[in-house]
Design an enzyme around this catalytic site. Structure first.
Site, PDB file in Angstrom:
ATOM      1  N   HIS A  91      32.055  10.566 -14.557  1.00  0.00           N
ATOM      2  CA  HIS A  91      32.809  11.741 -14.123  1.00  0.00           C
ATOM      3  C   HIS A  91      32.907  11.778 -12.604  1.00  0.00           C
ATOM      4  O   HIS A  91      32.123  11.152 -11.906  1.00  0.00           O
ATOM      5  CB  HIS A  91      32.189  13.036 -14.672  1.00  0.00           C
ATOM      6  CG  HIS A  91      30.776  13.270 -14.230  1.00  0.00           C
ATOM      7  ND1 HIS A  91      29.698  12.623 -14.792  1.00  0.00           N
ATOM      8  CD2 HIS A  91      30.276  14.081 -13.274  1.00  0.00           C
ATOM      9  CE1 HIS A  91      28.585  13.035 -14.204  1.00  0.00           C
ATOM     10  NE2 HIS A  91      28.906  13.908 -13.268  1.00  0.00           N
ATOM     11  N   ARG A 109      25.648   6.297  -8.850  1.00  0.00           N
ATOM     12  CA  ARG A 109      26.952   6.330  -8.197  1.00  0.00           C
ATOM     13  C   ARG A 109      27.625   4.976  -8.372  1.00  0.00           C
ATOM     14  O   ARG A 109      27.110   3.951  -7.925  1.00  0.00           O
ATOM     15  CB  ARG A 109      26.769   6.672  -6.716  1.00  0.00           C
ATOM     16  CG  ARG A 109      28.058   6.909  -5.967  1.00  0.00           C
ATOM     17  CD  ARG A 109      27.825   7.385  -4.535  1.00  0.00           C
ATOM     18  NE  ARG A 109      27.128   8.656  -4.514  1.00  0.00           N
ATOM     19  CZ  ARG A 109      25.865   8.820  -4.073  1.00  0.00           C
ATOM     20  NH1 ARG A 109      25.177   7.810  -3.611  1.00  0.00           N
ATOM     21  NH2 ARG A 109      25.306   9.999  -4.091  1.00  0.00           N
TER      22      ARG A 109
END
Length: 167
Positions: free
Chosen positions: A55, A75
């Site tokens: 997301h 990340r």
């Protein structure tokens, strides 16, 4: 979502299934932005993204991101910023198929709407006013007011702040 510009979006999952190699390559070359499913959002929206769902938060948003107390974020891509990426770990746990919106409990308990009810946490939306907060011994809860102010256990709080409550 607390506030959103008319063009604000949130990416949730890929548009189409990816392989782990495709995810890694697209994260490295930046094409991941085009492979994610960007959805329009507005103030008041709630999106549940379970663990492993890729997301991203688009521009022009003010939101509260609630997550299990694990202190882990992987990340995959950072829009050219010089922050650390976690490609090995992130690719290993990422869901590589399009996101499917789970059915929301939507149950109302007293005056609260239950948005997520799972084994690790519950998310409830409460209207304004006075509410009793009672947790079992050893359990913790966070109060995150989006408007107004209040007090719990002698601790004053206001919108934008968080209060940890222990049972």
């Amino acid at each position: 979502v607390l506030d959103a510009e008319p063009t604000s979006t949130i990416a949730i999952g890929p548009k189409a299934a990816l392989t782990a190699d495709e995810l890694r390559a697209s994260a490295l070359d930046g094409s991941i932005e085009d492979k994610l499913d960007w959805k329009s959002v507005k103030a008041g929206d709630f999106i549940y993204s379970h663990s492993g769902v890729i997301h991203a938060i688009g521009e022009g948003l003010t939101l509260i991101e609630i997550q299990q107390n694990s202190d882990v974020t992987y990340r995959l891509y950072d829009y050219g910023r010089p922050r650390e990426l976690h490609l090995d770990d992130g690719v290993a746990v990422a869901e590589l198929t399009p996101y499917v919106t789970p059915p929301a409990p939507g149950r109302v308990s007293d005056d609260r709407t239950i948005l997520v009810e799972g084994p690790k946490f519950v998310v409830e939306r409460w209207p304004g006013g006075t509410h009793a907060v009672a947790l079992p011994e050893g359990k913790q809860g966070w109060l995150v007011p989006v408007t107004g102010a209040g007090e719990v256990g002698g601790v004053a709080f206001r919108a934008g702040e968080c209060v940890l409550v222990s049972g």
